[in-house]
Scaffold this active site. Structure first.
Site, PDB file in Angstrom:
ATOM      1  N   ASP A 108      16.714  47.304 -27.040  1.00  9.71           N
ATOM      2  CA  ASP A 108      16.563  46.118 -28.053  1.00  9.71           C
ATOM      3  C   ASP A 108      16.820  47.035 -29.512  1.00  9.71           C
ATOM      4  O   ASP A 108      16.497  48.144 -29.298  1.00  9.71           O
ATOM      5  CB  ASP A 108      15.414  45.168 -27.969  1.00  9.71           C
ATOM      6  CG  ASP A 108      15.820  44.133 -28.850  1.00  9.71           C
ATOM      7  OD1 ASP A 108      16.550  44.018 -29.587  1.00  9.71           O
ATOM      8  OD2 ASP A 108      14.870  42.855 -28.520  1.00  9.71           O
TER       9      ASP A 108
HETATM   10  C1  BGC Z   1      16.784  41.039 -31.027  1.00  7.22           C
HETATM   11  C2  BGC Z   1      17.850  40.648 -30.046  1.00  7.22           C
HETATM   12  C3  BGC Z   1      19.182  40.835 -30.581  1.00  7.22           C
HETATM   13  C4  BGC Z   1      19.035  42.044 -31.458  1.00  7.22           C
HETATM   14  C5  BGC Z   1      20.419  42.281 -32.320  1.00  7.22           C
HETATM   15  C6  BGC Z   1      16.657  41.965 -31.838  1.00  7.22           C
HETATM   16  O1  BGC Z   1      15.883  42.005 -32.813  1.00  7.22           O
HETATM   17  O2  BGC Z   1      15.358  40.782 -30.246  1.00  7.22           O
HETATM   18  O3  BGC Z   1      17.825  39.547 -29.241  1.00  7.22           O
HETATM   19  O4  BGC Z   1      20.279  40.896 -29.884  1.00  7.22           O
HETATM   20  O5  BGC Z   1      17.839  42.002 -32.463  1.00  7.22           O
HETATM   21  O6  BGC Z   1      20.386  41.612 -33.418  1.00  7.22           O
END
Ligand code: BGC
Length: 774
Positions: free
Chosen positions: A263
């Site tokens: 993530d």
């Molecule tokens: C979120 C993800 C997301 C990623 C990219 C993160 O903070 O938890 O779900 O895909 O950011 O934006």
């Protein structure tokens, strides 16, 4: 001449699907390290992109970097899951890049229609490709452990079987278009508070049976290109560097072949990039140069085996050759938004759940006496199509209730429309300035905003009664990333909303006119204390850009509702045993301000899953607790009869047959759910668990359909921690066929043989948990 040519090719091969080993061999250590780290600040020429500063796709979330020397293109990762999240406008052009806003996760799952979800997936995959992206960062697959989790709207259910089946349908649809998904957040990311550091402590059994099962089904049935490791820790180890999760379970037990990405966090306190590489994490997002350096130095110092780097690089190359970027697909930037609007309207209609109807609905236009309605509630005019944060999609428009009803031939009160629209214009400015300090997503760029309700007093309400044939009150809720839902203001209804419901019902009922409440929320809200007042309640969720049209289709009976809840609606949020181990907002602020005084604090530094396997209906049905609306519940304008089911066991395969007949006077679809009660055995079991479901086609009055559902015996297994195995105990199992977990229509008993499947002994908790028992 031929020899020179061969030599050049050997020194500098260009990537193709058939020369991955050769390319791997030709890569320098630095290049390998670069390929494992996302494109942010990691430029090769002008190829890398991230966030809003993208040079390839503005507003995409990240990339994998290019290595032009070896013919390795950058690939583009864009947020979802409810549609493609990119910037709708770009510098230097008047062209727009709006993407279709599809229903959020809870709405999509509530369709229980896997074919329809695949159709939505196909449309999303098509927009991903036409907007020059390679992977959409979804589906969101975490379980609704608590109704207070801020991101439940992006997720499907409290049940892992529904989660896995809906996710697999979505993934198969997206990937049929030649682009990939990133199934997220792997795993046990069930709270937003302190999500980047909290240690989710969970038994091996609950992990396997609940939190991992949906991912397992999706991996086995849809082969996702990528999986996103979650921010949190699981049993003491960050998911992103958790070898048990990313290798033993995901690859060894389930046979996952794709790549794992992190993530979006970059460098972690307490987690080395080389640990992530070794654990089986192939792509660090969004990526920082220091991570490249760490990998290079790790190999040079002997701390990081070169074989681990090569393994991950090979997986990256296998991923890259599948992408549109590699194929040099000529994206049009012009997906068919009109065709996709029809798909989102239809899928939203099937996901909307009719919670109450005293017979006042549908308002069949032409035959109905309802010509004009008084529309109350800020969200009638500022309809929430989706959630906020990375899950927000920049849609070309959102159909609100005024427009949706108008399109269906029903007028709304002009006076109220004027009052609310003026208020919303004012609120837009006011609340941007005075926004909630912890709610970083309260900006227009992060998605459609919910504004506080205005009080409409009883005198003004009474004035509306004469000019309207009915009233509608829309109750909106919005949640987003990074913060959980507040019990008092987001789960419960606030005093202004309660007063509005009471006053409108009193005034309209006195004149013999009906009142309908529309719930425009991504997640569950409290209903028990007020549901007796209105004549009908519709849970519209956040149904995408066509929202008002979809709700009007249901209200007017153009579409007969067939959505069913994929989570229990409790009487109080605190009825869920998980709330005992869930952060509270008030507590959170004191924790943030004062810290934990050096000692670990429950639910912030760690969260004990003491309710164990008793999440959602597994708890309410086993412990006989009253609920407001049960799991699987949803009303229709028609009625259905179920035949006696036929259950046949053939070795490790079980088939369940049931005939469903439309016994009412209008056509409609029914969702049939199969719950199974296990015989008394050595492993404690919930009272019943959902193991299969199917939805009928649109049945005409009097028409019937035979539904056949297959259940592998392995799906009946519980996780036996002592033996690190899935175990189905032999005996007589009861198959309960129903239209909700509390409305079982017919049952059958079948003898099932023992089934055992050994798996890795992974994710053992570091300390004993005090688990809830029957
Ligand atoms: C979120 C993800 C997301 C990623 C990219 C993160 O903070 O938890 O779900 O895909 O950011 O934006």
């Amino acid at each position: 001449m031929a020899t020179t040519c061969m030599m050049t090719m050997n020194a500098q091969p260009k990537l193709s699907a058939s020369n991955i080993d050769e390319v791997l061999q030709a890569m320098t250590l630095e290049e390998k390290a670069r390929l494992l780290v996302g494109g942010a600040n990691n430029f090769f020429g002008d190829q890398a992109v991230v966030g809003g500063e993208a040079t390839l796709v503005a507003g995409a979330a990240g990339t994998s970097p290019a290595i032009p020397r070896l013919g390795i293109p950058a690939t583009v990762l864009t947020d979802g899951p409810a549609g493609v999240r990119i910037d709708p406008t770009r510098k230097g052009t008047t062209q727009t890049y709006y993407a279709t806003g599809f229903p959020i996760g809870t709405c999509l799952a509530s369709t229980w229609n896997t074919e329809l979800v695949t159709k939505v997936g196909e449309a999303i995959g098509n927009e991903t490709k036409e907007y020059r992206c390679d992977v959409i960062l979804g589906p969101g697959m975490n379980l609704h452990r608590s109704p207070l989790c801020g991101r439940n709207f992006e997720y499907y259910s409290e049940d892992p079987f529904v989660t896995g089946k809906i996710a697999a349908a979505y993934i198969n649809g997206v990937q049929s278009q030649g682009v990939g998904v990133s199934a997220k957040h792997f795993a046990v990311n069930s709270q937003e508070t302190e999500r980047t550091s909290v240690d989710e402590r969970v038994s091996q059994r609950a992990a396997r049976e609940l939190y991992l099962r949906g991912f397992e089904i999706a991996v086995r049935e849809s082969d996702p290109w990528t999986i996103m490791a979650s921010y949190n820790k699981v049993n003491g180890q960050f998911s992103m560097g958790n070898r048990d999760l990313l290798t033993s379970i995901l690859r060894d037990d389930w046979g996952f072949k794709g790549i794992v990405m992190t993530d979006w966090i970059g460098i972690r306190k307490g987690l080395e990039t080389i640990t992530e590489v070794q654990a089986g994490n192939d792509l660090m997002e969004p990526g920082q140069p220091a991570q490249v350096k760490e990998i290079v130095e790790g190999v040079k110092s002997g701390k990081l085996p070169m074989a681990d780097v090569d393994r991950n690089v090979r997986r990256m190359l296998e991923y890259i050759v599948k992408t549109p970027s590699f194929r040099q697909y000529a994206a049009t930037n012009k997906p068919d938004l009109k065709a996709h609007a029809a798909i989102t309207r239809q899928s939203a209609c099937e996901g909307i759940v009719l919670l109450k109807n005293n017979g006042c609905l549908p308002w069949n236009v032409g035959r109905s006496t309802i010509k004009t309605v008084a529309l109350f509630g800020e969200n009638s005019y500022n309809f929430l199509s989706g959630g906020v944060g990375s899950g927000c999609v920049h849609t070309p428009y959102v159909v609100d209730m005024v427009e949706g009803l108008k399109n269906a031939g029903i007028k709304s009160s002009e006076v109220l429309t004027d009052i609310y629209r003026k208020y919303i214009d004012y609120a837009k400015v006011k609340f941007q300035v005075e926004r909630h300090p912890a709610k970083w997503f309260q900006t227009e760029a992060m998605g459609p905003q919910k504004y506080p309700e205005i009080g409409i007093n009883a005198i003004a309400i009474n004035k509306e009664v004469r000019g309207a044939d009915a009233a509608i009150i829309t109750i909106g809720r919005q949640a987003g990333e990074g913060i959980d839902r507040d019990l008092e203001t987001e789960f419960n209804i606030i005093p202004e909303e309660r007063q509005l419901i009471i006053d409108v019902c009193q005034a309209f009922h006195a004149a013999g006119k009906p009142v309908v409440v529309i719930i425009n929320s991504g997640s569950v809200i409290e209903t028990a204390s007020w549901k007796s007042y209105p004549d009908a309640i519709i849970c519209a969720w956040q149904p995408g850009e066509e929202g008002g049209n979809s709700v009007a289709d249901i209200m007017t009976g153009k579409v007969n509702p067939s959505g069913k809840l994929t989570m229990t609606w409790p009487i109080a949020a605190t009825d869920h045993p998980s709330t005992r181990n869930f952060p509270g907002m008030v507590d959170f602020y004191s924790y943030q301000m004062m810290g934990s005084g050096g000692r670990e604090k429950a639910n912030y530094d760690y969260t004990n899953h003491e309710e164990d396997i008793y999440v959602g209906y597994r708890y309410f049905d086993t412990f006989n607790k009253e609920v407001s609306y049960p799991f699987g519940f949803g009303l229709s304008y028609t009625t259905f009869a179920y035949s006696k089911p036929v259950v046949k066991v053939n070795g490790n395969d079980i088939s369940v047959n049931v005939t469903v007949k439309n016994t009412g006077s209008v056509s409609g679809k029914e969702v049939v759910q199969v719950y199974i009660t296990a015989p008394e055995g050595q492993i404690e079991k919930p009272a019943q668990e959902l193991k299969a479901f199917a939805k009928t086609r649109e049945l005409q009055p009097g028409e019937q359909q035979v539904l056949t559902m297959q259940i592998p015996v392995r799906m009946l297994a519980s996780f036996d921690e002592a033996g690190s195995q899935w175990l189905t105990e032999a005996g007589n199992y009861t198959f309960k066929i129903g239209s909700s977990s509390r409305d079982i229509k017919c049952t059958a008993i079948a003898k099932v043989n023992q089934y055992i499947e050994k798996v890795s002994n992974a994710l053992a908790p570091k300390a004993r948990l005090n688990l809830l028992k029957q």
